[in-house]
Design an enzyme around this catalytic site. Structure first.
Site, PDB file in Angstrom:
ATOM      1  N   LYS A   1       0.835  -1.201   0.000  1.00  0.00           N
ATOM      2  CA  LYS A   1       0.000   0.000   0.000  1.00  0.00           C
ATOM      3  C   LYS A   1       0.873   1.255   0.000  1.00  0.00           C
ATOM      4  O   LYS A   1       0.577   2.222  -0.710  1.00  0.00           O
ATOM      5  CB  LYS A   1      -0.956   0.002   1.195  1.00  0.00           C
ATOM      6  CG  LYS A   1      -2.105  -0.981   0.995  1.00  0.00           C
ATOM      7  CD  LYS A   1      -3.055  -1.031   2.172  1.00  0.00           C
ATOM      8  CE  LYS A   1      -4.154  -2.063   1.921  1.00  0.00           C
ATOM      9  NZ  LYS A   1      -5.034  -2.236   3.051  1.00  0.00           N
TER      10      LYS A   1
ATOM     11  N   LYS B   1      -3.674  -7.904  -9.527  1.00  0.00           N
ATOM     12  CA  LYS B   1      -4.757  -8.318  -8.621  1.00  0.00           C
ATOM     13  C   LYS B   1      -5.928  -7.339  -8.668  1.00  0.00           C
ATOM     14  O   LYS B   1      -5.727  -6.130  -8.589  1.00  0.00           O
ATOM     15  CB  LYS B   1      -4.225  -8.383  -7.172  1.00  0.00           C
ATOM     16  CG  LYS B   1      -5.288  -8.850  -6.165  1.00  0.00           C
ATOM     17  CD  LYS B   1      -4.877  -8.563  -4.727  1.00  0.00           C
ATOM     18  CE  LYS B   1      -5.692  -7.460  -4.093  1.00  0.00           C
ATOM     19  NZ  LYS B   1      -6.891  -7.838  -3.350  1.00  0.00           N
TER      20      LYS B   1
ATOM     21  N   LYS C   1     -10.286  -2.974  -5.016  1.00  0.00           N
ATOM     22  CA  LYS C   1     -11.119  -1.772  -4.951  1.00  0.00           C
ATOM     23  C   LYS C   1     -10.281  -0.519  -5.142  1.00  0.00           C
ATOM     24  O   LYS C   1     -10.736   0.458  -5.704  1.00  0.00           O
ATOM     25  CB  LYS C   1     -11.807  -1.680  -3.594  1.00  0.00           C
ATOM     26  CG  LYS C   1     -12.865  -2.693  -3.363  1.00  0.00           C
ATOM     27  CD  LYS C   1     -13.568  -2.395  -2.042  1.00  0.00           C
ATOM     28  CE  LYS C   1     -13.848  -3.660  -1.278  1.00  0.00           C
ATOM     29  NZ  LYS C   1     -12.970  -3.823  -0.106  1.00  0.00           N
TER      30      LYS C   1
HETATM   31  P1  ADP Z   1      -9.745  -4.905  -2.005  1.00  0.00           P
HETATM   32  O1  ADP Z   1      -8.330  -5.388  -2.206  1.00  0.00           O
HETATM   33  O2  ADP Z   1     -10.529  -4.975  -3.256  1.00  0.00           O
HETATM   34  O3  ADP Z   1      -9.841  -3.575  -1.329  1.00  0.00           O
HETATM   35  P2  ADP Z   1     -10.379  -6.107   0.540  1.00  0.00           P
HETATM   36  O4  ADP Z   1      -8.980  -5.832   0.959  1.00  0.00           O
HETATM   37  O5  ADP Z   1     -11.483  -5.397   1.261  1.00  0.00           O
HETATM   38  O6  ADP Z   1     -10.483  -5.903  -1.041  1.00  0.00           O
HETATM   39  O7  ADP Z   1     -10.631  -7.655   0.595  1.00  0.00           O
HETATM   40  C1  ADP Z   1     -11.802  -8.280   1.017  1.00  0.00           C
HETATM   41  C2  ADP Z   1     -11.679  -9.773   0.802  1.00  0.00           C
HETATM   42  O8  ADP Z   1     -11.674 -10.053  -0.601  1.00  0.00           O
HETATM   43  C3  ADP Z   1     -10.375 -10.352   1.359  1.00  0.00           C
HETATM   44  O9  ADP Z   1     -10.631 -11.644   1.858  1.00  0.00           O
HETATM   45  C4  ADP Z   1      -9.495 -10.435   0.156  1.00  0.00           C
HETATM   46  O10 ADP Z   1      -8.489 -11.406   0.265  1.00  0.00           O
HETATM   47  C5  ADP Z   1     -10.489 -10.778  -0.936  1.00  0.00           C
HETATM   48  N1  ADP Z   1     -10.014 -10.317  -2.240  1.00  0.00           N
HETATM   49  C6  ADP Z   1      -9.730  -9.035  -2.581  1.00  0.00           C
HETATM   50  N2  ADP Z   1      -9.306  -8.958  -3.856  1.00  0.00           N
HETATM   51  C7  ADP Z   1      -9.303 -10.243  -4.336  1.00  0.00           C
HETATM   52  C8  ADP Z   1      -8.971 -10.830  -5.601  1.00  0.00           C
HETATM   53  N3  ADP Z   1      -8.557 -10.079  -6.608  1.00  0.00           N
HETATM   54  N4  ADP Z   1      -9.079 -12.163  -5.726  1.00  0.00           N
HETATM   55  C9  ADP Z   1      -9.497 -12.941  -4.694  1.00  0.00           C
HETATM   56  N5  ADP Z   1      -9.849 -12.449  -3.483  1.00  0.00           N
HETATM   57  C10 ADP Z   1      -9.756 -11.117  -3.290  1.00  0.00           C
END
Ligand code: ADP
Ligand code: TRP
Length: 311
Positions: free
Chosen positions: A111, A190, A193
């Site tokens: 990050k 990856k 959000k």
């Molecule tokens: P983001 O990275 O989109 O902000 P979060 O950190 O809030 O998402 O993650 C919420 C859940 O979704 C976590 O368990 C995370 O591991 C899963 N997750 C986020 N992005 C992915 C992805 N690209 N593929 C699989 N799981 C994901």
């Protein structure tokens, strides 16, 4: 009954990676486990500072949990900031781990490398997450691959506390479904959000189409890998093999097929979502907060007593 626990940050609209990485595995286990699903709003403030946006995101994500198939009568759906024991226990864990230990966290380093402010909350984030999990004697934590290390950190926090003050916390296990552990975004990195590369779970057909059409394809291989990797989320491999064989080299047609498939996949959830009002959401979050708080406060009483914080 064993317990599953997971949380997602209300930092933006949910995407299909969140669904298959965390929500779907949670739903699949929830019939056999006592289930708790949290809106990680205190985690979200490490990066999101706009109150209007945060308020809306909290309501939206809680509604999305139910639209995706989680029953608020069965699972405890609650908001982190409704249960102050989370931040309280997070502080306790911060006092048990070292700065060099937290400096090894990949998510923090990633990050900061992406230009996010290295605030102290972002740095201590894994200890708040450890508190989330450990407060409830969680057995299994369904998450995507990027959260593997954070669950290890939770185990470490549990072990540190247990060593210092006596057996108190259960060491949890992550549950990561390898096939969907890291869904790539439209740019091949990856899906996240915060990277602007998502296919929204509850987007309109137009939004889905726009996102799919923007998927970066490279023409070097046999098939457009980024398109295929996202397609695997909504169709099984056997079906995809023949589809990609018959449309070999026709990237536009493959993308059109993907739009169709995603739309068919999300449209029942979208309909359900439209039927859940903001007041419904507030009501089940309030109920969830009461149920979670009852468990959390009992655990914290034990923690305080063991640490010498009762006189
Ligand atoms: P983001 O990275 O989109 O902000 P979060 O950190 O809030 O998402 O993650 C919420 C859940 O979704 C976590 O368990 C995370 O591991 C899963 N997750 C986020 N992005 C992915 C992805 N690209 N593929 C699989 N799981 C994901
Ligand atoms: N850190 C997780 C993420 O960004 C969200 C989260 C907060 C979480 N607390 C949790 C996930 C507890 C599992 C368990 O994805």
């Amino acid at each position: 009954m064993k317990r599953i626990f997971t949380g997602l940050q209300p930092s933006g609209a949910l995407h299909i990676g969140n669904y298959v990485g965390a929500l779907k595995p949670f739903i699949d286990l929830s019939a056999e486990y006592d289930s708790m699903l949290m809106v990680a709003d205190y985690h979200a403030i490490t990066t999101l500072k706009n109150p209007t946006e945060l308020r809306q995101n909290i309501i939206d994500i809680a509604r999305d949990y139910v639209a995706a198939g989680i029953d608020p009568q069965k699972a405890v759906i609650f908001r982190q900031s409704d249960v102050p024991e989370h931040t309280e226990l997070g502080w306790v864990f911060q006092c048990l781990v070292t700065v060099p230990f937290l400096q090894q966290a990949h998510a923090y380093k990633d990050k900061v490398a992406k230009g996010l402010e290295p605030n102290a909350g972002l740095f201590a984030y894994p200890m708040l997450m450890a508190a989330d999990i450990l407060l409830y004697d969680t057995d299994i934590v369904p998450v995507g691959a990027d959260q593997r290390q954070h669950v290890e950190y939770a185990r470490e926090a549990a072990a540190k506390f247990n060593n210092a003050y006596g057996e108190t916390f259960k060491e949890p296990q992550e549950r990561i479904i390898e096939a969907t552990a890291t869904v790539p975004g439209t740019d091949g990195k990856k899906m996240s959000k915060s990277y602007g590369n998502t296919i929204p779970l509850f987007g309109t057909r137009e939004e889905i189409a726009e996102a799919v059409m923007s998927i970066v394809t490279d023409s070097s291989g046999e098939r457009p890998e980024n398109v295929y990797a996202i397609h695997r989320v909504v169709r099984n491999e056997g079906e995809l093999q023949s589809l990609y064989e018959s449309y070999k080299g026709k990237y536009k047609s493959l993308k059109e097929a993907l739009i169709e498939d995603i739309d068919a996949f999300v449209s029942p959830m979208r309909e359900k979502r439209d039927s859940i009002s903001d007041d419904n959401v507030r009501a089940f979050l309030k109920d969830g907060a009461e149920r979670a708080r009852e468990r959390a406060s009992a655990k914290m009483r034990d923690v305080r007593a063991k640490m010498g914080l009762t006189i």
